[in-house]
Design a protein around this motif. Structure first.
Motif, PDB file in Angstrom:
ATOM      1  N   GLN A  31     -10.503   9.737   3.682  1.00 43.86           N
ATOM      2  CA  GLN A  31      -9.164   9.558   4.258  1.00 43.86           C
ATOM      3  C   GLN A  31      -9.268   9.115   5.721  1.00 43.86           C
ATOM      4  OE1 GLN A  31      -5.800  10.439   2.712  1.00 43.86           O
ATOM      5  NE2 GLN A  31      -5.498   8.992   4.376  1.00 43.86           N
ATOM      6  N   ASP A  32     -10.212   9.715   6.459  1.00 42.64           N
ATOM      7  CA  ASP A  32     -10.395   9.334   7.872  1.00 42.64           C
ATOM      8  C   ASP A  32     -10.856   7.882   7.995  1.00 42.64           C
ATOM      9  OD1 ASP A  32      -9.562  11.720   8.871  1.00 42.64           O
ATOM     10  OD2 ASP A  32     -11.547  12.484   9.390  1.00 42.64           O
ATOM     11  N   PHE A  33     -11.769   7.466   7.116  1.00 48.70           N
ATOM     12  CA  PHE A  33     -12.241   6.075   7.149  1.00 48.70           C
ATOM     13  C   PHE A  33     -11.073   5.123   6.910  1.00 48.70           C
ATOM     14  CE2 PHE A  33     -16.558   7.593   6.947  1.00 48.70           C
ATOM     15  CZ  PHE A  33     -17.314   6.564   7.485  1.00 48.70           C
ATOM     16  N   ILE A  34     -10.240   5.478   5.947  1.00 48.98           N
ATOM     17  CA  ILE A  34      -9.107   4.607   5.604  1.00 48.98           C
ATOM     18  C   ILE A  34      -8.087   4.574   6.742  1.00 48.98           C
ATOM     19  CG2 ILE A  34      -7.117   4.420   4.040  1.00 48.98           C
ATOM     20  CD1 ILE A  34      -9.104   5.324   1.816  1.00 48.98           C
ATOM     21  N   THR A  70     -16.334  -2.061   1.949  1.00 50.58           N
ATOM     22  CA  THR A  70     -15.405  -3.147   1.603  1.00 50.58           C
ATOM     23  C   THR A  70     -14.211  -2.572   0.850  1.00 50.58           C
ATOM     24  OG1 THR A  70     -17.371  -4.492   1.291  1.00 50.58           O
ATOM     25  CG2 THR A  70     -15.301  -5.455   0.554  1.00 50.58           C
ATOM     26  N   GLU A  71     -14.516  -1.635  -0.045  1.00 49.31           N
ATOM     27  CA  GLU A  71     -13.450  -0.996  -0.842  1.00 49.31           C
ATOM     28  C   GLU A  71     -12.512  -0.193   0.076  1.00 49.31           C
ATOM     29  OE1 GLU A  71     -13.201  -1.596  -3.955  1.00 49.31           O
ATOM     30  OE2 GLU A  71     -12.031   0.005  -4.885  1.00 49.31           O
ATOM     31  N   VAL A  72     -13.100   0.480   1.056  1.00 50.28           N
ATOM     32  CA  VAL A  72     -12.289   1.238   2.024  1.00 50.28           C
ATOM     33  C   VAL A  72     -11.358   0.283   2.775  1.00 50.28           C
ATOM     34  CG1 VAL A  72     -12.381   2.531   4.201  1.00 50.28           C
ATOM     35  CG2 VAL A  72     -13.912   3.142   2.333  1.00 50.28           C
ATOM     36  N   ALA A  73     -11.916  -0.862   3.205  1.00 48.31           N
ATOM     37  CA  ALA A  73     -11.094  -1.831   3.937  1.00 48.31           C
ATOM     38  C   ALA A  73      -9.965  -2.344   3.044  1.00 48.31           C
ATOM     39  CB  ALA A  73     -11.966  -2.998   4.390  1.00 48.31           C
ATOM     40  N   ARG A  74     -10.294  -2.590   1.773  1.00 46.02           N
ATOM     41  CA  ARG A  74      -9.301  -3.148   0.844  1.00 46.02           C
ATOM     42  C   ARG A  74      -8.150  -2.163   0.627  1.00 46.02           C
ATOM     43  NH1 ARG A  74      -8.262  -3.875  -4.378  1.00 46.02           N
ATOM     44  NH2 ARG A  74      -9.712  -2.269  -5.073  1.00 46.02           N
ATOM     45  N   ILE A  75      -8.515  -0.892   0.408  1.00 42.71           N
ATOM     46  CA  ILE A  75      -7.481   0.110   0.118  1.00 42.71           C
ATOM     47  C   ILE A  75      -6.639   0.377   1.373  1.00 42.71           C
ATOM     48  CG2 ILE A  75      -8.779   2.221   0.624  1.00 42.71           C
ATOM     49  CD1 ILE A  75      -7.623   3.415  -1.910  1.00 42.71           C
TER      50      ILE A  75
END
Ligand code: SF4
Ligand code: SF4
Length: 204
Positions: free
Chosen positions: A62-65, A18-23
């Motif tokens: 970084q790749d996830f983001i 969720t944090e990855v999606a938010r950022i």
């Protein structure tokens, strides 16, 4: 190309994603983006959970983001697409040896799942996608994609792969009029890999 490291995020709290999606929404707006990534890695104890060193954990995050940001950018176009395909990685099959009863068609090239194992991620994803009208390909690698796209005019693609392989997908799809959506592996290693089924269902 696989990563130079292996990772397993299956035990990391769901809130991490969720944090990855938010950022991802705010990417590029932070001057201290790198610091922010390091804070997330510390907060979710990613290094402890995965055994990765900081620089590998940063590459992974970084790749996830990047993938999430790309998904957001292409989401509307994808939702409006009609003819869709799903590309699954062969490494997520329950078995990588002769116990996997998938048929390999070298002319595509792709495996076709025979649904031999109920607990196989590829089997579940294949069934769910076909119910929704997708053509499904279980690929030995991203380099198979241009041939598939040459013979089929897909408007929307969902690709499941590790971040490294997803870069190959991105380079191929970048020059085409196709709306792509990515579902990243949360455990890599090129065998017995894992993707999150909830994320997959939400994406398709
Ligand atoms: S369910 Fe499909 S992909 Fe999975 S092991 Fe069986 S044939 Fe292979
Ligand atoms: S983890 Fe799977 S998708 Fe990634 S490079 Fe290995 S085989 Fe390909």
């Amino acid at each position: 190309m696989p990563y130079k490291f292996t990772f397993d995020l299956t035990k990391v709290p769901r809130f991490f994603f969720t944090e990855v999606a938010r950022i991802s929404y705010r990417k590029g707006m932070h001057r201290t983006f790198l610091n922010r990534l390091q804070n997330i890695i510390t907060k979710f104890r990613i290094q402890e959970a995965t055994g990765l060193n900081l620089s590998d954990a940063l590459v992974l995050l970084q790749d996830f983001i990047d993938l999430q940001a790309l998904n957001l950018m292409k989401r509307k176009e994808f939702l409006e697409s009609n003819k869709r395909a799903l590309f699954l990685p062969h490494c997520a099959r329950r078995y990588m040896d002769s116990r996997c009863k998938a048929n390999f068609d070298a002319s595509i090239p792709s495996y076709a799942c025979s649904h031999c194992s109920e607990d196989c991620l590829v089997n579940r994803a294949d069934c769910l996608a076909k119910e929704r009208g997708y053509d499904v390909y279980v690929l030995p690698g991203g380099s198979c994609i241009p041939k598939i796209l040459k013979t089929n005019r897909y408007e929307g693609i969902v690709g499941v792969a590790c971040g490294e392989e997803m870069r190959v997908y991105g380079e191929i799809l970048g020059g085409m009029d196709v709306a792509g959506q990515a579902v990243p592996l949360i455990k890599n290693g090129c065998a017995n890999t894992i993707f999150n089924m909830d994320t997959f269902v939400k994406t398709i």
